[in-house]
Design an enzyme around this catalytic site. Sequence first.
Site, short mmCIF file in Angstrom:
data_model
loop_
_atom_site.label_atom_id
_atom_site.label_comp_id
_atom_site.label_asym_id
_atom_site.label_seq_id
_atom_site.Cartn_x
_atom_site.Cartn_y
_atom_site.Cartn_z
N ASP A 12 0.67 -1.16 -0.02
CA ASP A 12 0.07 0.03 -0.07
C ASP A 12 0.81 1.31 0.00
OD1 ASP A 12 -2.19 1.86 0.23
OD2 ASP A 12 -2.89 1.27 2.25
N ASP A 106 -2.76 2.40 -6.23
CA ASP A 106 -1.67 2.69 -5.11
C ASP A 106 -1.78 1.32 -4.17
OD1 ASP A 106 -4.31 3.03 -3.96
OD2 ASP A 106 -3.68 4.18 -2.29
N GLU A 107 -2.39 0.41 -4.55
CA GLU A 107 -2.18 -0.77 -3.57
C GLU A 107 -2.36 -2.18 -4.62
OE1 GLU A 107 -5.27 -1.55 -0.65
OE2 GLU A 107 -6.63 -0.34 -1.80
#
Length: 367
Positions: A12, A106-107
């Site tokens: 993350d 983003d993860e």
Amino acid sequence: MSHSPRKIIHVDMDAFYASVEQRDDSTLRGKPVVVAWRGARSVVVAASYEARPFGIRSAMPAVRAERLCPDAIFVSPDFSRYKAVSRHIREIFARHTDLVEPLSLDEAYLDVTEPKQDLGSATAIAGMIRDAIRDETHLTASAGIAPNKFLAKIASDWNKPDGQFVLKPAQVDAFLAPLAVGRLPGVGKVMEAKLAKLGIATCTDLRKMGGDALEHRFGRWGRRLHELSQGIDEREVQPARPTLQVSAEDTFEHDLLLEDLEPHIQRLATKAWAGYLRERQQHPDRIARTVVLKLKTADFRTLTRSLTGPAPPTSEALLAHTASGLRERVELPPDTRYRLVGVGLSGFAEPDGSRGQDDLFRAPAHA
């Protein structure tokens, strides 16, 4: 808990969009940065760690963020730049495994049970990935390492920012026992309050109540809660999840009547159809059969109306016409005003004729 042999990493990025802005503009470093468009209807896309002590969070109205921190620096989102960085990060993941399941820009989940290179433990691989992200993108990431996806996601949040947390199989029971139910995925404020009325505050309380009793009260979701309280999650990392929906939506500067929405529906149908054509280029066998209209009233009530016709929509004009016609199935008073409208296509048919689960207009993951 499950005795799965999997080794799962959840990576993350730390305040991703805001961190990209601070990386690319040195004058923003160390300052409270809010990624959001200006305007009464805008919401916060991301907030830097310097902004968070003021109470600023993703999805918060931008005007509220401005009140909480008048000195915050607002930056308009630049998603083309964020996507480019995200692609670089996924290239780093691909050096270690092909089993990568992105959740957002983003993860992602990574299954490193059988990594491409013999680099030791999953913990070592997570560390190498984070080092590579820092060295090559000048950004930081946090990671969770655990036997399954659910636990890895919780673990990645444990030592944020710029840290990692390892949860070994033998540690799961003790780790989960005191964990607040609000930390479980899918347990929001409403569900947390319902559980509190039953005297349930921790995973230990969920275990004590038992799966049958929870299922009786909450259906299949109750059974799932009981499994999570024991660390059970058999979901595999899925690197190529099929598209479940293609959609476009817009929030208005001023609330509008239902009868005034047609030009906006036409405009959004154009965007949604373009996205659908891109999807068809990659997967020509998958055809959307359902047209969906989404509306949000001035008092934030959300409603959707959908239509699955005898044949799938075949043109942008037909999509717009069908979506516009779905307004007739809205049974609210004619003077109701709307702050948002969305148009989408779902009900994708798989090559074998089966259909994926409709999941239109999912809320974006936080950044």
